[in-house]
Design a protein around this motif. Structure first.
Motif, short mmCIF file in Angstrom:
data_model
loop_
_atom_site.label_atom_id
_atom_site.label_comp_id
_atom_site.label_asym_id
_atom_site.label_seq_id
_atom_site.Cartn_x
_atom_site.Cartn_y
_atom_site.Cartn_z
N TRP A 239 0.91 10.53 -6.27
CA TRP A 239 0.64 9.10 -6.18
C TRP A 239 -0.23 8.71 -7.38
CZ3 TRP A 239 2.59 6.06 -2.19
CH2 TRP A 239 2.13 4.75 -2.12
N LEU B 50 3.05 2.76 12.35
CA LEU B 50 4.22 3.03 11.51
C LEU B 50 3.81 3.39 10.09
CD1 LEU B 50 6.82 0.27 12.48
CD2 LEU B 50 6.71 2.63 13.27
N ARG C 237 18.80 -3.83 0.69
CA ARG C 237 18.72 -2.51 1.31
C ARG C 237 18.78 -1.34 0.32
NH1 ARG C 237 18.64 -2.82 6.69
NH2 ARG C 237 19.44 -4.72 7.62
N ALA D 161 15.56 1.03 -0.15
CA ALA D 161 15.60 2.42 0.33
C ALA D 161 14.95 3.36 -0.69
CB ALA D 161 17.04 2.84 0.59
N ALA E 191 4.18 -3.96 15.18
CA ALA E 191 4.44 -3.89 13.74
C ALA E 191 5.12 -5.17 13.26
CB ALA E 191 5.30 -2.67 13.42
N GLN F 217 7.45 7.18 10.88
CA GLN F 217 8.77 6.62 11.14
C GLN F 217 9.79 7.33 10.26
OE1 GLN F 217 9.35 2.58 9.59
NE2 GLN F 217 7.28 2.62 8.74
N VAL F 218 10.86 7.75 10.87
CA VAL F 218 11.94 8.41 10.12
C VAL F 218 13.08 7.42 10.00
CG1 VAL F 218 13.53 10.36 10.08
CG2 VAL F 218 11.26 10.64 11.08
N ARG F 219 13.44 7.12 8.76
CA ARG F 219 14.50 6.12 8.53
C ARG F 219 15.88 6.73 8.76
NH1 ARG F 219 13.16 4.37 2.55
NH2 ARG F 219 12.71 6.60 2.47
N PRO F 220 16.85 5.89 9.13
CA PRO F 220 18.23 6.38 9.27
C PRO F 220 18.74 6.92 7.93
CG PRO F 220 18.01 4.14 10.13
CD PRO F 220 16.74 4.45 9.42
N THR G 176 2.90 7.79 7.11
CA THR G 176 3.73 6.95 7.97
C THR G 176 4.10 7.76 9.21
OG1 THR G 176 5.71 7.72 6.84
CG2 THR G 176 4.73 5.67 6.04
N GLN H 155 19.51 4.56 5.16
CA GLN H 155 18.46 3.73 4.56
C GLN H 155 17.32 4.56 3.97
OE1 GLN H 155 17.42 0.00 6.72
NE2 GLN H 155 18.92 0.70 8.19
N GLY H 156 17.63 5.73 3.53
CA GLY H 156 16.60 6.56 2.93
C GLY H 156 16.92 8.03 3.15
N ASN H 157 16.14 8.88 2.48
CA ASN H 157 16.43 10.31 2.56
C ASN H 157 15.44 11.06 3.45
OD1 ASN H 157 14.26 9.96 0.95
ND2 ASN H 157 15.06 11.09 -0.83
N SER I 81 2.70 2.25 5.94
CA SER I 81 3.51 1.65 4.88
C SER I 81 3.47 2.45 3.58
CB SER I 81 3.04 0.21 4.62
OG SER I 81 1.67 0.19 4.32
N HIS I 82 2.60 3.45 3.50
CA HIS I 82 2.51 4.25 2.27
C HIS I 82 2.63 5.73 2.60
CE1 HIS I 82 0.19 0.55 1.07
NE2 HIS I 82 1.13 0.61 0.16
N ARG I 83 3.31 6.45 1.70
CA ARG I 83 3.43 7.89 1.89
C ARG I 83 2.76 8.63 0.74
NH1 ARG I 83 9.62 8.45 4.15
NH2 ARG I 83 9.14 7.84 6.30
N ILE I 84 1.43 8.59 0.76
CA ILE I 84 0.70 9.43 -0.21
C ILE I 84 0.83 10.87 0.27
CG2 ILE I 84 -1.58 9.88 -1.21
CD1 ILE I 84 -2.19 6.90 -0.81
N ARG J 260 10.75 2.13 -0.88
CA ARG J 260 9.99 1.98 0.37
C ARG J 260 8.96 3.10 0.48
NH1 ARG J 260 8.11 -0.16 4.48
NH2 ARG J 260 8.95 -0.06 6.58
N PHE J 261 7.78 2.77 0.90
CA PHE J 261 6.66 3.70 1.11
C PHE J 261 6.07 4.24 -0.19
CE2 PHE J 261 9.48 4.75 4.90
CZ PHE J 261 8.83 3.88 5.75
N THR J 262 6.54 3.76 -1.33
CA THR J 262 6.02 4.28 -2.60
C THR J 262 4.97 3.32 -3.17
OG1 THR J 262 7.58 3.12 -4.03
CG2 THR J 262 8.31 5.22 -3.09
N SER K 117 13.95 7.42 13.80
CA SER K 117 13.11 6.87 14.87
C SER K 117 13.78 5.64 15.45
CB SER K 117 11.74 6.46 14.30
OG SER K 117 11.12 7.56 13.69
N VAL K 118 13.56 5.45 16.75
CA VAL K 118 14.09 4.25 17.41
C VAL K 118 12.93 3.57 18.15
CG1 VAL K 118 16.45 5.09 17.66
CG2 VAL K 118 14.76 5.61 19.43
N GLY L 142 14.47 -0.23 7.43
CA GLY L 142 14.55 1.19 7.78
C GLY L 142 13.67 1.56 8.96
N SER L 143 12.90 0.59 9.46
CA SER L 143 12.01 0.87 10.60
C SER L 143 12.80 0.88 11.90
CB SER L 143 10.91 -0.20 10.65
OG SER L 143 11.47 -1.41 11.10
N PRO L 144 12.15 1.21 13.01
CA PRO L 144 12.89 1.27 14.28
C PRO L 144 13.18 -0.11 14.87
CG PRO L 144 10.89 2.62 14.33
CD PRO L 144 10.79 1.76 13.14
#
Lengths: 183, 456
Positions: B418, A104, B335, B339, B202, A72-75, A70, A78-80, A106-109, B342-344, A91-92, B264-266
């Motif tokens: 994964w 952006l 949310r 959180a 997006a 994008q860095v979430r706030p 990905t 809304q995530g770690n 959608s998966h973080r392998i 997401r992304f998993t 990210s903004v 969580g996106s921009p």
């Protein structure tokens, strides 16, 4: 409901509602977003990408890197992502205004790459990781991006050079009016 | 399982005969793409386990093969099968005799040729970076023409139908038939031809992706469930009066759920919140669908009877998958839960639940019902049908457990790797080969000269 015109009109209305409500409204809010200084009189951000990095983005897309990474860095709420060290701030929308194709993901392998360029020390480190990933990394080797020179040395192809320039350019090292670095 | 599906039926009704040619073309294409997608799926699953597998060449990087797999599955398998399914269902319900088979055939040929070209381009690396929009933009115009020629016939059949009665299935088929070309054209325009600025791309992509899955895939599959449950169980739809509300709320809310995949996106927070609210509101049509489907099947030991009917057995699994998907989608769009996952791989599981466990299972069940009617032949082997069902069912359950559990663990920091999913991928391949052998046995069987028969 026996009238095809009624069904078509109803379906068109439901689709139009979401198109206007989400996409056009989003366009109204974000469509004119451009580069801006974090503080009045300061330099404009995000910075323009070097030409080689623009070519590298095409290599990134072409190899399908977005399937695993990905950008994008979430706030923090809304995530770690920030706690994991993916970036110093979230990210903004303004961060992406110069990007011709937004990736952006959608998966973080693999890890997030929004601030990857700031996490690595040099381009050589990226070349080394692409050729022979560190032990434990899920990433395959991209040794096919490299050739061997007459003296036996490893020579990166144009694609490898461009890809590394692109990856090195991925940085969130500036403040934005919407998100400051020190927050 | 019931032996009804295997009973020889060598004459086609006039209506079935009128659509037989394009339906056979669409199904044959779909089966080929499904097997190809399954092979690629096994390769990508192995690559997740052993990252050096086929890693020495740019043609077979994980990213390219994953994009290839997704496109073959969505545009090759599901979309081709839905072309055939929707056409046959609408013709059957309206008793409309199709006169333009060659145009539908032409549409099918164009669609599949453009997909072949697009798939080759993906392997060569000439691709885009957004899921299901990877094929180069020059493909989109030809695909659009192919779709119009192949998929708009249900609307023609409905508007020229000789019978006056209208069924719920027909609403959903018409809805999906109208939505896909509009969404497809707008998205390709705003992402590939005249790209929207920055993260709006997006947003447009998520709108397309959600509409594609909910209003093309799932809507067509829901139409088929509304047809097969009363048809095969011999009962009228329970709480039929709710179906109108179910239909309109489904179409109204589904399209708004897209920003829920971008939490969580921009993007602006209000857009994300709209997606969360719409995802929760989607429970309304899903509860109505559950009442309609399960209320009909559970009456007087209907569930156990359904298990003994080949088509209904697949449809029954699909209904439970839809209900589970609806519940998980609503909960994990909020949310707090989002959180974590997401992304998993959790999202891989959710997507599989909708597009395979629900939509593909409905298509499988429908195929076992329709193919004898459009080929004049019968299924070669009941054992292969059993093998197909159990391979797919065990595969889908194991993949769901693996991806959902691993996804939660990844989000909670309990694991970092994964899940590869080699076991379910191999099971799917086995099941799909069994399905393909049976199906192509029917499709290649010499048709009797009974096409002109009026036997219904």
């Amino acid at each position: 409901m026996k009238n095809i015109k009624l069904i078509f009109a109803g379906v068109l209305f439901t689709l139009s509602a979401s198109f206007i409500g989400i996409l056009l409204s989003g366009r109204v809010q974000l469509g004119s977003l451009g580069r801006a200084p974090a503080e009045e009189g300061g330099p404009l951000f995000p910075p323009r990408e070097p030409g080689l990095a623009i070519q590298g983005r095409q290599v990134y897309i072409s190899l399908g890197c977005v399937a695993c990474h990905t950008q994008q860095v979430r706030p923090a709420s809304q995530g770690n992502d920030i706690a994991k060290g993916y970036g110093p701030r979230h990210s903004v929308a303004r961060d992406y205004v110069l990007q011709p194709s937004v990736l952006l993901g959608s998966h973080r392998i693999g890890p997030d790459l929004a601030n990857y360029g700031a996490r690595v020390s040099s381009e050589n480190e990226i070349h080394s990781h692409l050729r022979s990933p560190k032990a434990g990394s899920a990433m395959p080797s991209y040794a096919f991006l490299y050739t061997t020179g007459k003296d036996g040395s490893v020579v990166p192809t144009e694609k490898a050079t461009a890809l590394v320039a692109y990856l090195k350019s991925l940085k969130i090292d500036y403040s934005s009016p919407e998100a400051k670095l020190n927050q | 399982m019931s032996q009804d599906s295997y009973r020889p039926s060598f004459t086609l009704s006039r209506v079935d005969a009128s659509v037989a040619q394009p339906v056979r073309l669409f199904f044959a294409s779909a089966f080929l793409w499904l097997i190809l997608a399954s092979i690629v799926s096994v390769i990508t699953a192995i690559q997740l386990k052993d990252n050096s597998f086929l890693g020495g060449c740019s043609l077979t990087t994980y990213g390219r093969l994953k994009a290839l797999e997704g496109n073959l599955f969505a545009y090759g398998w599901v979309t081709n099968a839905l072309f055939g399914l929707n056409l046959w269902l609408m013709s059957s319900l309206t008793r409309f005799e199709f006169k333009n088979a060659w145009l539908a055939n032409l549409g099918g040929v164009i669609w599949n040729l453009t997909l072949t070209y697009g798939a080759i381009q993906i392997v060569l690396g000439n691709m885009n970076g957004l899921s299901l929009l990877e094929m180069p933009k020059e493909v989109s115009l030809a695909s659009f023409v192919g779709f119009l020629l192949a998929a708009l016939w249900p609307a023609v059949a409905f508007s020229r139908r000789p019978t006056g009665h209208v069924y719920v299935s027909q609403w959903y088929i018409l809805g999906s038939t109208f939505v896909f070309p509009i969404t497809f054209a707008l998205t390709h325009l705003l992402v590939l031809w005249c790209p929207a600025q920055g993260v709006l791309q997006a947003l447009v992509h998520s709108w397309f992706y959600q509409n594609f899955h909910l209003l093309w895939f799932a809507s067509s599959a829901i139409a088929a469930v509304y047809y097969f449950i009363p048809k095969e169980s011999g009962r009228t739809v329970a709480a039929y009066y709710l179906s109108t509300v179910g239909f309109w709320t489904y179409f109204l809310f589904a399209s708004w759920t897209s920003p829920a995949s971008l939490l969580g996106s921009p993007l602006p927070l209000w857009i994300q919140s709209v997606g969360v609210v719409a995802s929760l509101l989607m429970l309304i049509p899903l509860v109505i669908l559950s009442i309609n489907f399960l209320g009909t099947l559970s009456w007087n030991r209907g569930l156990s009877q359904s298990w003994n009917n080949t088509t209904l057995r697949f449809v029954l699994v699909a209904i439970f998958a839809l209900i589970l998907w609806g519940a998980l989608f609503a909960v994990f769009s909020t949310r707090g839960f989002n959180a974590v996952v997401r992304f998993t791989s959790f999202n891989v599981g959710l997507e599989h639940l909708l597009s395979y466990s629900f939509v593909s299972f409905v298509i499988f069940g429908a195929t076992y019902f329709i193919l004898p009617k459009v080929t004049g032949s019968f299924w070669l082997s009941p054992k292969l049908v059993h093998l197909h069902f159990w391979s797919s069912a065990i595969g889908t359950v194991s993949l769901l457990v693996i991806t959902l559990v691993a996804g939660w663990q990844q989000g909670s920091g309990l694991r970092t790797d994964w899940p590869s999913g080699i076991f379910p991928a191999v099971l799917f391949l086995i099941g799909h080969i069994a399905f393909g052998i049976n199906a192509f046995g029917m499709l290649t069987a010499k048709l009797s000269s009974g096409h002109e028969s009026t036997h219904a």
